[in-house]
Design a protein around this motif. Structure first.
Motif, PDB file in Angstrom:
ATOM      1  N   PHE A 234       0.828  -1.203   0.000  1.00 40.50           N
ATOM      2  CA  PHE A 234       0.000   0.000   0.000  1.00 40.50           C
ATOM      3  C   PHE A 234       0.865   1.257   0.000  1.00 40.50           C
ATOM      4  CE2 PHE A 234      -2.896   3.216   1.516  1.00 40.50           C
ATOM      5  CZ  PHE A 234      -4.087   2.870   0.908  1.00 40.50           C
ATOM      6  N   VAL A 235       1.859   1.297   0.885  1.00 43.25           N
ATOM      7  CA  VAL A 235       2.705   2.484   0.959  1.00 43.25           C
ATOM      8  C   VAL A 235       3.541   2.633  -0.303  1.00 43.25           C
ATOM      9  CG1 VAL A 235       4.638   3.520   2.191  1.00 43.25           C
ATOM     10  CG2 VAL A 235       2.758   2.535   3.460  1.00 43.25           C
ATOM     11  N   LEU A 236       4.043   1.503  -0.843  1.00 43.34           N
ATOM     12  CA  LEU A 236       4.813   1.583  -2.077  1.00 43.34           C
ATOM     13  C   LEU A 236       3.940   2.068  -3.229  1.00 43.34           C
ATOM     14  CD1 LEU A 236       7.033  -1.619  -1.915  1.00 43.34           C
ATOM     15  CD2 LEU A 236       7.618   0.703  -1.311  1.00 43.34           C
ATOM     16  N   ASN A 237       2.682   1.661  -3.260  1.00 39.57           N
ATOM     17  CA  ASN A 237       1.776   2.125  -4.304  1.00 39.57           C
ATOM     18  C   ASN A 237       1.487   3.607  -4.172  1.00 39.57           C
ATOM     19  OD1 ASN A 237       1.497  -0.323  -5.592  1.00 39.57           O
ATOM     20  ND2 ASN A 237      -0.192  -0.994  -4.317  1.00 39.57           N
TER      21      ASN A 237
ATOM     22  N   ASP B 234       3.951  10.387   3.345  1.00 42.60           N
ATOM     23  CA  ASP B 234       4.837  11.218   4.171  1.00 42.60           C
ATOM     24  C   ASP B 234       4.436  11.142   5.642  1.00 42.60           C
ATOM     25  OD1 ASP B 234       5.977  11.889   1.802  1.00 42.60           O
ATOM     26  OD2 ASP B 234       5.113  13.902   1.690  1.00 42.60           O
ATOM     27  N   ALA B 235       3.129  11.170   5.897  1.00 41.90           N
ATOM     28  CA  ALA B 235       2.654  11.094   7.279  1.00 41.90           C
ATOM     29  C   ALA B 235       2.997   9.755   7.907  1.00 41.90           C
ATOM     30  CB  ALA B 235       1.144  11.327   7.321  1.00 41.90           C
ATOM     31  N   PHE B 236       2.947   8.691   7.107  1.00 41.44           N
ATOM     32  CA  PHE B 236       3.286   7.366   7.647  1.00 41.44           C
ATOM     33  C   PHE B 236       4.756   7.296   8.052  1.00 41.44           C
ATOM     34  CE2 PHE B 236       4.892   3.042   6.898  1.00 41.44           C
ATOM     35  CZ  PHE B 236       4.140   2.346   7.832  1.00 41.44           C
ATOM     36  N   PHE B 237       5.647   7.802   7.212  1.00 42.35           N
ATOM     37  CA  PHE B 237       7.075   7.766   7.540  1.00 42.35           C
ATOM     38  C   PHE B 237       7.397   8.730   8.676  1.00 42.35           C
ATOM     39  CE2 PHE B 237       7.283   6.241   3.055  1.00 42.35           C
ATOM     40  CZ  PHE B 237       7.716   4.971   3.359  1.00 42.35           C
ATOM     41  N   SER B 238       6.650   9.805   8.805  1.00 41.77           N
ATOM     42  CA  SER B 238       6.800  10.665   9.973  1.00 41.77           C
ATOM     43  C   SER B 238       6.412   9.912  11.240  1.00 41.77           C
ATOM     44  CB  SER B 238       5.935  11.918   9.809  1.00 41.77           C
ATOM     45  OG  SER B 238       5.951  12.707  10.968  1.00 41.77           O
ATOM     46  N   HIS B 239       5.390   9.089  11.132  1.00 40.92           N
ATOM     47  CA  HIS B 239       4.963   8.264  12.268  1.00 40.92           C
ATOM     48  C   HIS B 239       6.050   7.263  12.649  1.00 40.92           C
ATOM     49  CE1 HIS B 239       2.194   6.120  14.900  1.00 40.92           C
ATOM     50  NE2 HIS B 239       2.427   5.006  14.242  1.00 40.92           N
ATOM     51  N   LEU B 240       6.691   6.617  11.650  1.00 37.99           N
ATOM     52  CA  LEU B 240       7.779   5.674  11.939  1.00 37.99           C
ATOM     53  C   LEU B 240       8.968   6.383  12.577  1.00 37.99           C
ATOM     54  CD1 LEU B 240       7.944   3.270   8.840  1.00 37.99           C
ATOM     55  CD2 LEU B 240       6.890   2.865  11.061  1.00 37.99           C
TER      56      LEU B 240
ATOM     57  N   ILE C 135      10.350   9.298   2.438  1.00 36.45           N
ATOM     58  CA  ILE C 135      10.955   9.113   3.764  1.00 36.45           C
ATOM     59  C   ILE C 135      11.608  10.406   4.238  1.00 36.45           C
ATOM     60  CG2 ILE C 135      12.746   7.861   5.032  1.00 36.45           C
ATOM     61  CD1 ILE C 135      12.210   5.470   3.246  1.00 36.45           C
ATOM     62  N   GLU C 136      12.314  11.091   3.345  1.00 32.65           N
ATOM     63  CA  GLU C 136      12.940  12.364   3.713  1.00 32.65           C
ATOM     64  C   GLU C 136      11.880  13.390   4.115  1.00 32.65           C
ATOM     65  OE1 GLU C 136      16.007  12.775   4.078  1.00 32.65           O
ATOM     66  OE2 GLU C 136      17.140  11.463   2.750  1.00 32.65           O
ATOM     67  N   SER C 137      10.795  13.456   3.350  1.00 32.15           N
ATOM     68  CA  SER C 137       9.731  14.410   3.663  1.00 32.15           C
ATOM     69  C   SER C 137       9.055  14.064   4.990  1.00 32.15           C
ATOM     70  CB  SER C 137       8.703  14.423   2.528  1.00 32.15           C
ATOM     71  OG  SER C 137       7.635  15.290   2.816  1.00 32.15           O
ATOM     72  N   GLY C 138       8.846  12.768   5.229  1.00 32.45           N
ATOM     73  CA  GLY C 138       8.247  12.364   6.495  1.00 32.45           C
ATOM     74  C   GLY C 138       9.131  12.681   7.686  1.00 32.45           C
ATOM     75  N   THR C 139      10.449  12.528   7.520  1.00 29.50           N
ATOM     76  CA  THR C 139      11.372  12.867   8.606  1.00 29.50           C
ATOM     77  C   THR C 139      11.349  14.362   8.903  1.00 29.50           C
ATOM     78  OG1 THR C 139      12.805  11.035   7.912  1.00 29.50           O
ATOM     79  CG2 THR C 139      13.745  12.650   9.403  1.00 29.50           C
ATOM     80  N   ARG C 140      11.273  15.182   7.861  1.00 27.47           N
ATOM     81  CA  ARG C 140      11.184  16.637   8.078  1.00 27.47           C
ATOM     82  C   ARG C 140       9.892  16.998   8.798  1.00 27.47           C
ATOM     83  NH1 ARG C 140      13.722  16.881   2.931  1.00 27.47           N
ATOM     84  NH2 ARG C 140      11.685  16.912   1.891  1.00 27.47           N
TER      85      ARG C 140
ATOM     86  N   GLU D 236      -1.560  13.608  -5.054  1.00 22.58           N
ATOM     87  CA  GLU D 236      -1.012  14.477  -4.015  1.00 22.58           C
ATOM     88  C   GLU D 236      -1.456  14.027  -2.627  1.00 22.58           C
ATOM     89  OE1 GLU D 236      -1.002  19.213  -2.744  1.00 22.58           O
ATOM     90  OE2 GLU D 236      -2.087  18.514  -4.516  1.00 22.58           O
ATOM     91  N   ASN D 237      -2.723  13.628  -2.490  1.00 24.04           N
ATOM     92  CA  ASN D 237      -3.218  13.142  -1.199  1.00 24.04           C
ATOM     93  C   ASN D 237      -2.504  11.862  -0.786  1.00 24.04           C
ATOM     94  OD1 ASN D 237      -5.019  15.261  -1.019  1.00 24.04           O
ATOM     95  ND2 ASN D 237      -6.725  14.119  -1.908  1.00 24.04           N
TER      96      ASN D 237
END
Length: 573
Positions: free
Chosen positions: A107-110, A139-145, A184-189, A132-133
């Protein structure tokens, strides 16, 4: 991108985005061994899912609300959705069940892939908004991780200290990999912006900063890349089992390793070949097949459980009604996932769901022996695939390594032990939990990268010692090859084929097919520095009837050059 405002203490982390679940592993300052970061529920895995939660004045828990047609008027302000809110993991799965939307693998890869092919003009705007959504949800998922990893390392740790190694499937394209890294970079920011920068090491060690200086440091922190490497799943499994231990001084004894990755979306077989004493490997061959995937095994268990449940409640529930009810099927899938995990430790599993359908509780006991009979076609297909792969490889494998949650099942372990006696799971190499092998391999590789730094004289040493001598961050310097390595096809001629270019990051590993048209019986290995060339070795006994040969060169950080011709044994120059 390097920066002068890097924290001196960098924490290695590994991310495994699986077909259904994601795992993140770290090695904190107080630990010497990698560990899996649990989520807020205490689980060692997090459902790889994140999406935008709808906000309306109606109760989204009411299934009838989603079944009725949507009616809205332009003047009705109460129907306007509230601010966007993203939910993750199991909460997102439950929301999807309420919305009656399926949970698809990867799902995330898609989310980070390009959308469908060209659409009509009137749909392009909706497609761009939907993409875009989806990217914002990823991005929100990788921010959560990242938040999970930061909380696991300690209260004084800031997300800017994390350095990731990410694993991807062997079949993933470079465009998909780039999109995943950017997400991943965007989620970390996003995670750093939510936490703030006051606790960042670069801010703490700087005194008496004005607003302009602090803003510049924050900008440098945000522009610094957190993903330091991307590797494939089979290579990550090899790192988890210590196949590429750079600190080992003895020559590695293994030559060929088979990696079996049996996950939710597919079963992948990969042949890793050792290139010699340099302890690096080449991925010779890989195949993937989805008929034996873990989702098919899960669907088999769901159908079997629903059949037993309806048989026990005969007269109360019509046959086939359970799987036709989307909400009941979703609940049953969650319970059956837990039952599949218990099959790795127990000969039976209990599937319990309160109020599965029409307020009727489900309590079903599944015997492993009976379930294995239902899986017989899947297991036969998987065994045939493995046998065909071994026969086509034409080599004897020294070890077999596993990854993926399916490998926990007793019937799969029995099949592998029968196929690979005294080799299953790489006896003598090390044992790693198969469902966590990829994440652990990524974090071990991240630790290896961060442990090396460059001294002022250009030599490679331990990262902590090098940082003390040079006073620099261990990521500020990357060792580049000061010379180029090429081949001369005729004795006395200049190098006509460049194998390793000058300025290539070390260690460098390059494989090329060399045409032999018009060449002599030997090839000269040439060192190229500026405009000067020097012969440093020869490859002799070349078959003059052959039209080409495959040559692999590996230049280590210590200047050791290893050459392999046509997959044979390596020699060191």
């Amino acid at each position: 991108m390097s920066s002068s405002h890097e924290p001196k203490l960098l924490i290695p982390a590994g991310i495994d985005i699986g077909s259904r679940n994601a795992r993140i592993a770290i090695i904190s300052e107080s630990q010497s061994t990698p560990c899996i970061v649990p989520n807020e529920l205490g689980q060692r895995y997090t459902l790889a899912l994140s999406f935008e939660e709808p906000k309306t004045e109606a109760d989204p828990l009411n299934d009838q609300y989603w079944d009725k047609p949507k009616q809205s008027s332009k003047g009705d302000e109460s129907s306007t959705p509230a601010a966007v809110h993203y939910i993750h993991g199991d909460a997102a799965r439950r929301a999807l069940h309420r919305l009656k939307q399926p949970l698809s693998p990867h799902f995330v890869l898609n989310l980070v892939k390009d959308g469908a092919p060209s659409q009509p003009e009137e749909k392009k705007e909706d497609q761009a908004k939907d993409k875009e959504n989806k990217l914002q949800a990823a991005d929100a998922f990788f921010s959560h991780l990242t938040t999970q990893a930061t909380n696991a390392t300690g209260t004084t740790t800031h997300p800017s200290s994390l350095r990731y190694v990410v694993s991807v499937p062997p079949t993933q394209t470079s465009a998909e990999t780039d999109a995943l890294v950017q997400s991943i970079e965007s989620g970390t920011r996003q995670c750093m912006q939510q936490i703030g920068y006051d606790a960042a090491p670069a801010i703490l060690k700087a005194a008496n900063l004005n607003k302009r200086e602090k803003k510049q440091i924050v900008q440098d922190i945000e522009n610094t890349s957190r993903v330091i490497a991307v590797i494939t799943n089979p290579v990550a499994v090899g790192h988890a089992h210590g196949l590429f231990d750079f600190e080992s001084k003895s020559e590695s004894k293994w030559k060929n390793i088979l990696v079996i990755d049996w996950g939710a979306s597919s079963m992948t077989l990969t042949h890793l070949r050792n290139l010699g004493s340099t302890q690096m490997a080449a991925m010779e061959k890989t195949i993937s097949e989805s008929k034996s995937c873990g989702l098919n095994i899960l669907n088999t268990l769901v159908s079997h459980t629903a059949e037993i449940f309806e048989r026990n409640k005969r007269g109360m529930i019509p046959r086939g009604e359970t799987l036709l009810n989307k909400k009941a099927k979703a609940k049953l899938e969650v319970a059956c996932e837990d039952a599949l995990r218990s099959f790795g430790y127990s000969p039976k599993a209990h599937v319990t769901v309160d109020g599965l359908i029409d307020g009727i509780d489900c309590q079903v006991e599944i015997m492993l022996a009976r379930f294995e009979m239902l899986l017989a076609p899947v297991l036969r297909g998987a065994e045939g695939m493995i046998r065909d792969f071994i026969a086509s490889s034409g080599v004897e494998f020294d070890g077999v390594l596993s990854s993926g949650g399916v490998m926990r099942m007793k019937c799969v372990e029995s099949m592998m032990s029968r196929l690979f006696q005294n080799k299953w799971r790489g006896q003598g190499i090390g044992h790693v939990a198969p469902e966590e092998a990829v994440a652990l391999g990524c974090v071990r590789f991240a630790k290896t990268i961060l442990e090396f730094s460059v001294n002022s004289d250009g030599s490679i040493c331990n990262g902590s010692k090098g940082a003390e001598k040079s006073g620099k961050s261990i990521e500020e310097s990357v060792l580049l090859s000061p010379i180029g390595i090429g081949l001369s096809l005729q004795e006395g001629d200049p190098a006509s084929i460049v194998i390793i270019e000058k300025g290539t990051p070390l260690p460098a590993l390059v494989t090329k097919h060399i045409p032999l048209t018009g060449c002599s019986s030997s090839l000269s290995v040439v060192q190229m520095l500026n405009e000067t060339e020097k012969i440093i070795g020869k490859v002799e006994s070349i078959d003059t009837l052959a039209t080409s040969l495959e040559m692999t060169m590996e230049l280590s950080c210590k200047g050791q050059l290893s050459v392999v011709v046509n997959g044979g044994s390596s020699f060191i120059i």
